[in-house]
Design a protein around this motif. Structure first.
Motif, PDB file in Angstrom:
ATOM      1  N   GLU A 167       0.825  -1.208   0.000  1.00 39.54           N
ATOM      2  CA  GLU A 167       0.000   0.000   0.000  1.00 39.54           C
ATOM      3  C   GLU A 167       0.857   1.255   0.000  1.00 39.54           C
ATOM      4  OE1 GLU A 167      -3.207   0.260  -0.721  1.00 39.54           O
ATOM      5  OE2 GLU A 167      -3.037  -1.907  -0.980  1.00 39.54           O
ATOM      6  N   TYR A 168       1.957   1.249   0.746  1.00 42.80           N
ATOM      7  CA  TYR A 168       2.852   2.399   0.788  1.00 42.80           C
ATOM      8  C   TYR A 168       3.445   2.667  -0.599  1.00 42.80           C
ATOM      9  CZ  TYR A 168       6.973   5.220   1.606  1.00 42.80           C
ATOM     10  OH  TYR A 168       7.931   6.206   1.531  1.00 42.80           O
ATOM     11  N   VAL A 169       3.952   1.631  -1.247  1.00 38.65           N
ATOM     12  CA  VAL A 169       4.590   1.785  -2.563  1.00 38.65           C
ATOM     13  C   VAL A 169       3.586   2.314  -3.588  1.00 38.65           C
ATOM     14  CG1 VAL A 169       5.632   0.518  -4.492  1.00 38.65           C
ATOM     15  CG2 VAL A 169       6.390   0.066  -2.156  1.00 38.65           C
ATOM     16  N   LYS A 175       1.168   9.374  -5.620  1.00 37.59           N
ATOM     17  CA  LYS A 175       1.431  10.707  -5.088  1.00 37.59           C
ATOM     18  C   LYS A 175       2.483  11.436  -5.932  1.00 37.59           C
ATOM     19  CE  LYS A 175       2.240  10.732  -0.665  1.00 37.59           C
ATOM     20  NZ  LYS A 175       2.851  10.823   0.680  1.00 37.59           N
ATOM     21  N   ARG A 176       3.450  10.705  -6.437  1.00 39.40           N
ATOM     22  CA  ARG A 176       4.524  11.301  -7.236  1.00 39.40           C
ATOM     23  C   ARG A 176       4.138  11.436  -8.705  1.00 39.40           C
ATOM     24  NH1 ARG A 176       9.800   8.444  -4.539  1.00 39.40           N
ATOM     25  NH2 ARG A 176       9.124   8.825  -2.416  1.00 39.40           N
ATOM     26  N   ASN A 177       2.875  11.192  -8.995  1.00 42.78           N
ATOM     27  CA  ASN A 177       2.338  11.299 -10.348  1.00 42.78           C
ATOM     28  C   ASN A 177       3.034  10.347 -11.314  1.00 42.78           C
ATOM     29  OD1 ASN A 177       0.514  12.198 -12.180  1.00 42.78           O
ATOM     30  ND2 ASN A 177       1.726  13.952 -12.825  1.00 42.78           N
TER      31      ASN A 177
END
Length: 185
Positions: A167-169, A175-177
């Motif tokens: 989930e983090y990855v 988030k980083r588009n």
């Protein structure tokens, strides 16, 4: 291939008066900067399948008809992995655009560059942040299946990923588009 969901794939060369028609059940394209074919699975008579695969591999523009709309797709010259199968009077082809993948030469340059920097400073145990350009990578998985998406991302990276950080990855990529796109055309 299920006949009810097939799309017409057409290549036409007016100069040589050649028209090839096959039927596809899978088409993936990228809209930016222009609609460009990324992946295609199609079938038909062996001669047509081979001809269309060669035309696409050579950079021909193709048209896709899905029953409602017609799409004109540019292709990438000699930048597709091709798999062809043949059974009697029927053949299938799968073409997938090459991506940057895990380019060994690029990784070797990065490795030697960071080792050289470590040797100059005498800090061999420290890590260095490298600002690398983004890679073009194509991932194919079932829409909405985050586990399959994570596994596909894992296959494209040089470092093994830890499943507990799935989930983090995926959240960070989004988030980083730089999301692995959950959608296909």
């Amino acid at each position: 291939m299920n006949a009810s969901k097939l799309m017409k794939v057409t290549y036409y060369d007016p100069k040589n008066q050649i028209r090839l028609l096959c039927y596809a059940d899978t088409v993936v394209w990228d809209d930016k900067p222009v609609p460009t074919l990324i992946a295609l699975r199609f079938g038909g008579y062996p001669e047509r399948v081979q001809g269309l695969a060669d035309a696409i591999h050579g950079g021909a523009t193709i048209e896709i008809e899905d029953g409602k709309d017609t799409y004109s797709l540019k292709t990438l010259v000699r930048q597709y992995r091709r798999e062809l199968s043949h059974d009697g009077v029927y053949a299938e082809a799968t073409l997938i655009a090459d991506d940057d993948g895990q380019n060994a030469k690029q990784n070797d340059k990065e490795k030697s560059g960071s080792e050289g920097k470590a040797a100059e400073t005498g800090e061999e145990d420290d890590q260095f942040k490298l600002d690398l350009p983004p890679r073009n990578t194509y991932i194919f998985c079932t829409p909405g299946d985050r586990r399959e998406l994570f596994d596909a991302v894992d296959q494209k990276t040089a470092v093994p990923m830890i499943p507990e950080y799935q989930e983090y990855v995926l959240t960070e990529l989004k988030k980083r588009n730089r999301p692995p796109h959950d959608e296909a055309h």
